[in-house]
Design an enzyme around this catalytic site. Structure first.
Site, short mmCIF file in Angstrom:
data_model
loop_
_atom_site.label_atom_id
_atom_site.label_comp_id
_atom_site.label_asym_id
_atom_site.label_seq_id
_atom_site.Cartn_x
_atom_site.Cartn_y
_atom_site.Cartn_z
N LYS A 1 0.81 -0.99 0.08
CA LYS A 1 -0.36 0.17 -0.16
C LYS A 1 0.54 1.32 0.21
O LYS A 1 1.78 1.16 0.26
CB LYS A 1 -1.00 -0.10 1.35
CG LYS A 1 -2.23 1.28 1.04
CD LYS A 1 -3.00 -0.18 -0.03
CE LYS A 1 -4.47 1.15 -0.09
NZ LYS A 1 -5.62 -0.34 -0.42
N ASP B 1 -7.04 4.15 -5.02
CA ASP B 1 -7.39 4.13 -3.49
C ASP B 1 -8.43 5.26 -3.44
O ASP B 1 -8.08 6.22 -4.41
CB ASP B 1 -5.82 3.83 -2.52
CG ASP B 1 -6.50 3.32 -1.26
OD1 ASP B 1 -7.07 1.75 -0.99
OD2 ASP B 1 -6.72 3.45 0.06
N1 GLU Z 1 -7.01 0.38 -3.30
C1 GLU Z 1 -7.98 -0.64 -3.62
C2 GLU Z 1 -8.56 -1.59 -2.30
O1 GLU Z 1 -8.47 -1.30 -1.09
C3 GLU Z 1 -7.58 -1.95 -4.89
C4 GLU Z 1 -5.81 -2.48 -4.76
C5 GLU Z 1 -5.88 -2.86 -6.22
O2 GLU Z 1 -6.40 -3.15 -7.17
O3 GLU Z 1 -4.50 -3.22 -6.17
O4 GLU Z 1 -8.34 -3.67 -2.22
#
Ligand code: GLU
Length: 421
Positions: free
Chosen positions: A113, A153
C-alpha cells in the site's frame, strides 16, 4: 466522562487493529508465535519526501510512503491513497490488509500500500499530475510488474494511474503497463475495473441476503462515502431493485425513507453537491450509520464503527466496502447482536481481483471482454464468500476471523514451502 473512558480502552490506530485481527485468527489456527510475529510486520517500508512545483511558482515538499507487507505468494499489490490524514501506521495496516485480502480470494499476490499526505481537492489538475509523477519517481526503485504493483485507492483515479504508468515507463525506457492497475482502458486498463470494488461488494451482499432469505429487491440500503466504491455500489444496488435511503460524502449525507434517485444524486455530486438534493433531509455521517436499514455499506475511511456506536447499528448486514471501518471492539458488539459483517478483505476484494485480471492481460498483451471479466469476478467473490461463511460456521466464529484464517493459512503454507519459517 464516558467518552474519556472509551478513548482509553479502544485503539483507533489501524496498525494496532490489524495486529489484533491477525492474533484472533492465528490463535484459532494455533500458529507458532514466530509466524504470527513475522506477519505482524511489513517486510519493507519506504518513506519519501519530494518537491512539487505549485502553479504559483512556489515549491512544496510532500511526504509519502510505500509499505510492502509480505511477498511469499507473489509480488506485493495494493493502492495508493492521497489524503491529508495519511499516516505511516495507516499505510502499514492497509498493506497488511492487502496481503489477507489477496489471500482470501486466492490471488497470487502479497500485500502492499502507498499513501501521500496531501489534499487533492485543493490541488489543480496540473499540480496533481506533477505530484503523482513525482511520487512514482520516488518509489520507482521498489515497484515493478514483478515486484510491487500499485493501483487506485482513496482520492486516486484512473487518470492518475495513467500518469504514474507513463512516468515509470519513461524511467525504464519502455512501455510498462503491468507496473500499475486501474489505468484508463486505452493504456492497458481492464474492462470492468472501475466498477470492480463495488461490483464485488454487491456479489458478496447478494450471497449474504440469500443466506438470510431476504429478496434483494426488498432490501433497504445506506451508503457512507460516495467515491470509487460507495457511489457505484449505490448505483448497482439501485439497479437490482434495492431502495437506497441514504448516502453521504465527506461533507455530510442525505436521507429519504422512500428511496433516493441515485442518477440525480450522481449528477449533483459531479455538478455541485449532493446536499442540493431535494426533497430529502440532511443527516450527518454518524446518523447515517445508525439508520434502520437492511444493509449498511461503510465505503469511506477507517474507524467509523467503534465501541461507541456499535450497539446502535441497526443494519442486518454491514458490507465493508472501505478498508478498516470497524474496530475489533465494535466487531464483537455486532457479532453478539447477530449482525452479519462482511469483512473488508472479502467485501472490497473485487477491486484487487480485477486489478489482477488487468495485470494478467498486460503481461499477456491480450485483452478480455467485460462479460468475461465480470463472470470471473463473480465466481471469485461468490466462492470466496461461501468458503468464509462455511469456515465461520465450522469454527463458530465471525466472518472476519474466518476470512483471516483462510488467508493466514495460505500465506503460512507459502512461507513454509519457500523455507522462510
Ligand atoms: N485500493 C484497492 C483496495 O484497497 C485496490 C487495490 C488494487 O487494486 O491493487 O483493495
Amino acid at each position: 466522562m464516558k467518552t474519556a473512558q472509551i478513548e482509553q480502552t479502544e485503539t483507533l490506530n489501524p496498525y494496532e487493529i490489524a495486529k489484533q485481527q491477525i492474533d484472533a485468527a492465528a490463535t484459532k489456527l494455533q500458529l507458532p508465535l514466530h509466524i504470527t510475529e513475522l506477519l505482524k510486520r511489513p517486510k519493507r517500508v519506504l518513506t519519501v519526501n519530494f518537491p512539487v512545483q505549485m502553479d504559483d511558482g512556489t515549491v512544496r515538499i510532500f511526504e509519502g510512503y510505500r509499505s510492502q507487507h509480505n511477498d511469499a505468494i507473489g509480488p506485493t499489490k495494493g493502492g495508493i491513497r492521497f489524503h491529508p490524514d495519511v499516516t505511516l501506521d495507516e499505510v502499514k495496516a492497509l498493506s497488511m490488509w492487502m496481503t489477507f485480502k489477496c489471500g482470501v480470494v486466492g490471488l497470487p499476490y502479497g500485500g502492499g500500500k502507498g499513501g501521500v499526505i496531501c489534499d487533492p481537492r485543493t490541488l489543480s489538475k496540473r499540480e496533481l499530475e506533477r505530484l503523482s509523477r513525482a511520487f512514482m519517481e520516488a518509489i520507482a526503485d521498489i515497484v515493478g510488474p514483478e515486484r510491487d504493483i500499485p493501483a487506485p485507492d482513496v482520492y486516486t483515479t484512473p487518470e492518475i494511474m495513467g500518469w504514474m504508468m507513463d512516468t515509470y515507463s519513461r524511467l525504464k525506457g519502455h512501455y510498462s503497463p503491468g507496473v500499475i492497475t486501474g489505468k484508463p482502458i486505452i493504456v492497458g486498463g481492464s474492462q470492468g475495473r472501475t466498477n470492480a470494488t463495488a461490483q464485488g461488494c454487491v456479489y458478496a451482499i447478494r450471497s449474504a441476503l440469500q443466506d438470510i432469505g431476504l429478496p434483494i429487491e426488498q432490501a433497504t440500503v445506506a451508503v457512507q462515502g460516495f467515491g470509487n466504491a460507495g457511489r457505484i455500489a449505490a448505483r448497482l444496488l439501485a439497479e437490482l431493485g434495492c431502495k437506497i435511503i441514504a448516502v453521504s460524502d465527506s461533507r455530510g449525507g442525505i436521507y429519504d425513507p422512500n428511496g433516493l434517485q441515485i442518477d440525480r444524486v450522481e449528477q449533483l455530486k459531479d455538478e455541485s453537491s449532493i446536499a442540493n438534493y431535494g426533497p430529502s433531509c440532511h443527516i450527518t455521517n454518524e446518523q447515517l450509520l445508525e439508520l434502520d436499514v437492511d444493509i449498511l455499506i461503510p465505503a469511506a475511511l477507517e474507524n467509523v464503527i467503534t465501541q461507541e456506536n456499535a450497539a446502535r447499528i441497526k443494519a442486518r448486514i454491514v458490507a465493508e466496502a472501505a478498508n478498516g471501518p470497524t474496530t475489533p471492539e465494535a466487531d464483537s458488539i455486532l457479532s453478539k447482536k447477530g449482525t452479519i459483517v462482511i469483512p473488508d478483505i472479502l467485501a472490497n476484494a473485487g477491486g484487487v481481483t480485477v486489478s489482477y485480471f488487468e495485470w494478467v492481460q498486460n503481461l499477456m498483451n491480450y485483452y478480455w471482454s467485460e462479460a468475461e471479466v465480470l463472470e470471473k469476478l463473480e465466481t471469485t467473490i461468490v466462492q470466496s464468500y461461501e468458503a468464509v461463511r462455511d469456515l465461520a460456521k465450522t469454527y463458530d466464529t465471525d466472518l472476519r476471523t474466518a476470512a483471516y484464517m483462510i488467508s493466514l493459512k495460505r500465506v503460512t503454507e507459502a512461507m513454509q514451502a519457500r523455507g522462510w519459517v
